[in-house]
Design an enzyme around this catalytic site. Structure first.
Site, mmCIF file in Angstrom:
data_model
loop_
_atom_site.group_PDB
_atom_site.id
_atom_site.type_symbol
_atom_site.label_atom_id
_atom_site.label_comp_id
_atom_site.label_asym_id
_atom_site.label_seq_id
_atom_site.Cartn_x
_atom_site.Cartn_y
_atom_site.Cartn_z
ATOM 1 N N ARG A 1 0.818 -1.220 0.000
ATOM 2 C CA ARG A 1 0.000 0.000 0.000
ATOM 3 C C ARG A 1 0.856 1.277 0.000
ATOM 4 N NH1 ARG A 1 -5.451 -0.198 1.354
ATOM 5 N NH2 ARG A 1 -6.263 -2.254 0.932
ATOM 6 N N ARG B 1 -3.144 6.968 0.832
ATOM 7 C CA ARG B 1 -3.588 8.223 1.453
ATOM 8 C C ARG B 1 -2.603 8.892 2.387
ATOM 9 N NH1 ARG B 1 -8.819 5.236 3.229
ATOM 10 N NH2 ARG B 1 -7.190 3.673 3.117
ATOM 11 N N ARG C 1 -6.128 11.672 -6.263
ATOM 12 C CA ARG C 1 -7.374 10.939 -6.036
ATOM 13 C C ARG C 1 -8.576 11.850 -6.253
ATOM 14 N NH1 ARG C 1 -11.583 8.362 -4.566
ATOM 15 N NH2 ARG C 1 -11.720 7.028 -2.727
ATOM 16 N N ASP D 1 -6.558 -2.272 -7.550
ATOM 17 C CA ASP D 1 -7.111 -2.875 -6.337
ATOM 18 C C ASP D 1 -7.479 -4.326 -6.637
ATOM 19 O OD1 ASP D 1 -8.109 -1.859 -3.506
ATOM 20 O OD2 ASP D 1 -9.475 -3.419 -4.194
ATOM 21 N N TYR E 1 -14.841 -10.971 -0.200
ATOM 22 C CA TYR E 1 -15.450 -9.674 -0.543
ATOM 23 C C TYR E 1 -16.678 -9.856 -1.433
ATOM 24 C CZ TYR E 1 -11.604 -7.219 1.642
ATOM 25 O OH TYR E 1 -10.725 -6.742 2.564
HETATM 26 O O1 CP3 Z 1 0.121 0.768 -3.163
HETATM 27 C C1 CP3 Z 1 -0.313 -0.354 -3.373
HETATM 28 O O2 CP3 Z 1 -0.153 -1.325 -2.593
HETATM 29 C C2 CP3 Z 1 -1.003 -0.644 -4.679
HETATM 30 C C3 CP3 Z 1 -2.414 -0.560 -4.711
HETATM 31 C C4 CP3 Z 1 -3.298 -1.435 -3.824
HETATM 32 C C5 CP3 Z 1 -4.517 -0.942 -3.297
HETATM 33 N N1 CP3 Z 1 -5.177 -1.977 -2.725
HETATM 34 C C6 CP3 Z 1 -4.953 0.443 -3.402
HETATM 35 C C7 CP3 Z 1 -6.019 0.935 -2.505
HETATM 36 C C8 CP3 Z 1 -3.207 -2.787 -3.483
HETATM 37 C C9 CP3 Z 1 -2.087 -3.779 -3.745
HETATM 38 C C10 CP3 Z 1 -4.413 -3.117 -2.794
HETATM 39 C C11 CP3 Z 1 -4.715 -4.475 -2.318
HETATM 40 C C12 CP3 Z 1 -5.953 -4.724 -1.578
HETATM 41 N N2 CP3 Z 1 -7.170 -4.112 -1.726
HETATM 42 C C13 CP3 Z 1 -6.107 -5.757 -0.618
HETATM 43 C C14 CP3 Z 1 -5.046 -6.744 -0.222
HETATM 44 C C15 CP3 Z 1 -4.060 -6.172 0.731
HETATM 45 C C16 CP3 Z 1 -4.615 -5.901 2.096
HETATM 46 O O3 CP3 Z 1 -4.597 -4.716 2.470
HETATM 47 O O4 CP3 Z 1 -5.030 -6.832 2.785
HETATM 48 C C17 CP3 Z 1 -7.419 -5.699 -0.145
HETATM 49 C C18 CP3 Z 1 -8.028 -6.587 0.911
HETATM 50 C C19 CP3 Z 1 -8.092 -4.656 -0.867
HETATM 51 C C20 CP3 Z 1 -9.515 -4.257 -0.772
HETATM 52 C C21 CP3 Z 1 -9.662 -2.854 -0.350
HETATM 53 N N3 CP3 Z 1 -9.348 -1.746 -1.121
HETATM 54 C C22 CP3 Z 1 -10.156 -2.370 0.894
HETATM 55 C C23 CP3 Z 1 -10.611 -3.267 2.029
HETATM 56 C C24 CP3 Z 1 -10.133 -0.988 0.831
HETATM 57 C C25 CP3 Z 1 -10.665 -0.030 1.870
HETATM 58 C C26 CP3 Z 1 -9.793 0.062 3.035
HETATM 59 C C27 CP3 Z 1 -8.800 1.134 2.807
HETATM 60 O O5 CP3 Z 1 -7.599 0.889 3.010
HETATM 61 O O6 CP3 Z 1 -9.245 2.225 2.465
HETATM 62 C C28 CP3 Z 1 -9.570 -0.596 -0.411
HETATM 63 C C29 CP3 Z 1 -9.320 0.763 -0.893
HETATM 64 C C30 CP3 Z 1 -7.962 1.105 -1.400
HETATM 65 N N4 CP3 Z 1 -7.191 0.313 -2.194
HETATM 66 C C31 CP3 Z 1 -7.276 2.321 -1.181
HETATM 67 C C32 CP3 Z 1 -6.059 2.225 -1.875
HETATM 68 C C33 CP3 Z 1 -4.986 3.262 -1.994
HETATM 69 C C34 CP3 Z 1 -7.791 3.514 -0.404
HETATM 70 C C35 CP3 Z 1 -8.927 4.112 -1.162
HETATM 71 C C36 CP3 Z 1 -8.890 5.621 -1.266
HETATM 72 O O7 CP3 Z 1 -7.940 6.191 -1.810
HETATM 73 O O8 CP3 Z 1 -9.883 6.193 -0.836
#
Ligand code: CP3
Length: 343
Positions: free
Chosen positions: A23, A27, A36, A73, A149
């Site tokens: 990640r 943010r 974003r 994602d 999910y």
């Molecule tokens: O920087 C990176 O790692 C690359 C991009 C990336 C994102 N999500 C961007 C993201 C990667 C590799 C993921 C993987 C992901 N997404 C996983 C597996 C890793 C883990 O954390 O367990 C999972 C379970 C998800 C599903 C997901 N996406 C959730 C549960 C959420 C909401 C929770 C949160 O952190 O906000 C997201 C949103 C998300 N994915 C964001 C980002 C940068 C935040 C959204 C935003 O910018 O508002």
């Protein structure tokens, strides 16, 4: 050394481990928050190649990580299967319900191509702009975590509905896992064709399962996915991240043929040290909360990790994703500590 080998071959001879953070685009970066704001919603952001490429590159410019992870994602796969995916501020993802759990999903390649092709364009754009020394990492969720999910329709503390179906309708669930596996194999292969050099498989919720269930819904499908990808791309390193499942995966590492395993913060690194004949690389495992605490403690924890893994091939990472509340200065300190390393 070929660039694509870099990420997995840093050893003490190369003076330091490689580093990237799960990640790392997100943010906690002010430039990410600004970018974003240019997209209508999160899914549009993931599917806009110029915005997604920029988000991929932001943490590289700022911190010089050795690996750049494709900005996207894991939920783009449920999206390509036809579920509506939205992200609610402060809550997380929301997915529309699967039509009918009894009705098998079908993986339609043409539909996937149509829906996910912007992601492969992002890969090409990033490849053309990435520094030569930086490795591009692609990724996918694993079948179990995607099913969580898809069935529970978003985040959940226990993914009750998914686990219920796994036990009450194992045949139907097995078919779902198989179909997801086929989609993942195709999706990762396309990412590799477009230019990613390493792939990581996220199984964020596998730790919810019992030993037997973890074998059936985690180890076996992951093993199948890796075997299929290796047929066509034997040289592309594959990292697995079975969060909370390390001890159960350990006896199956020969079968799995993963090039690396990412471990969460609960695994003591000292327990890994003795296996000198290990055929795979360890990645991990600083607790992301360490980056929210005091800097002396951060230094101690980082040094603990780098010293313990000093004689190993090792990729420095977190035990889970970096938190949005992380102060930038702590990330600078972390990168500096790892890069200065121990000679
Ligand atoms: O920087 C990176 O790692 C690359 C991009 C990336 C994102 N999500 C961007 C993201 C990667 C590799 C993921 C993987 C992901 N997404 C996983 C597996 C890793 C883990 O954390 O367990 C999972 C379970 C998800 C599903 C997901 N996406 C959730 C549960 C959420 C909401 C929770 C949160 O952190 O906000 C997201 C949103 C998300 N994915 C964001 C980002 C940068 C935040 C959204 C935003 O910018 O508002």
């Amino acid at each position: 050394m070929m660039k694509k080998e870099l990420l997995l071959t840093f050893t003490n001879e190369n003076t330091r481990p490689s580093i990237w953070l799960m990640r790392q685009a997100g943010r906690y970066l002010p430039e990410y928050r600004k970018l974003r704001g240019q997209a209508k919603n999160f899914m549009d952001f993931c599917l806009n190649p110029s915005l997604a490429a920029e988000a991929t590159l932001q943490p590289i410019r700022r911190f010089g990580f050795d690996g750049a992870i494709l900005f996207s994602d894991i939920l783009v796969i449920p999206y390509a299967f036809g579920q509506e995916v939205t992200f609610v501020e402060g809550i997380g993802p929301k997915l529309s319900s699967l039509e009918n759990i009894e009705k098998p999903l079908s993986f339609l390649k043409e539909r996937f191509k149509e829906k996910l092709s912007p992601i492969f364009d992002t890969v090409k754009l990033v490849t053309s702009q990435l520094p030569a020394e930086t490795t591009l990492i692609g990724f996918s969720g694993c079948p179990w975590t995607l099913a969580c999910y898809m069935i529970d329709q978003g985040s959940s503390k226990d993914f009750f509905n998914t686990r219920l179906i796994a036990y009450q309708k194992p045949q139907i669930f097995k078919e779902l896992i198989k179909t997801l596996s086929e989609a993942i194999i195709w999706y990762l292969s396309e990412q590799i064709r477009a230019g990613v050099e390493v792939v990581q498989l996220f199984d964020s919720w596998i730790g919810l399962l019992s030993v037997e269930a973890m074998k059936e819904w985690g180890i076996n499908p992951t093993s199948y996915i890796i075997k299929e990808i290796k047929k066509e791309f034997p040289k592309t390193p594959i990292i697995i991240f079975p969060k909370g499942g390390y001890w159960n995966y350990l006896p199956h590492m020969e079968q799995l043929k993963a090039d690396a395993i990412s471990i969460d913060s609960s695994v003591p690194l000292t327990s890994l040290q003795t296996s000198t004949k290990r055929s795979y690389v360890i990645q991990g495992n600083l607790d992301p909360f360490t980056l929210l605490g005091d800097s002396k403690n951060l230094r101690n924890e980082v040094q603990n990790i780098t010293q313990t893994m000093g004689k190993e091939k090792f990729i420095f990472n977190l035990g889970h994703g970096i938190l949005p509340q992380t102060p930038l200065e702590n990330v600078y300190q972390l990168v500096d500590l790892v890069k200065r390393g121990k000679k």
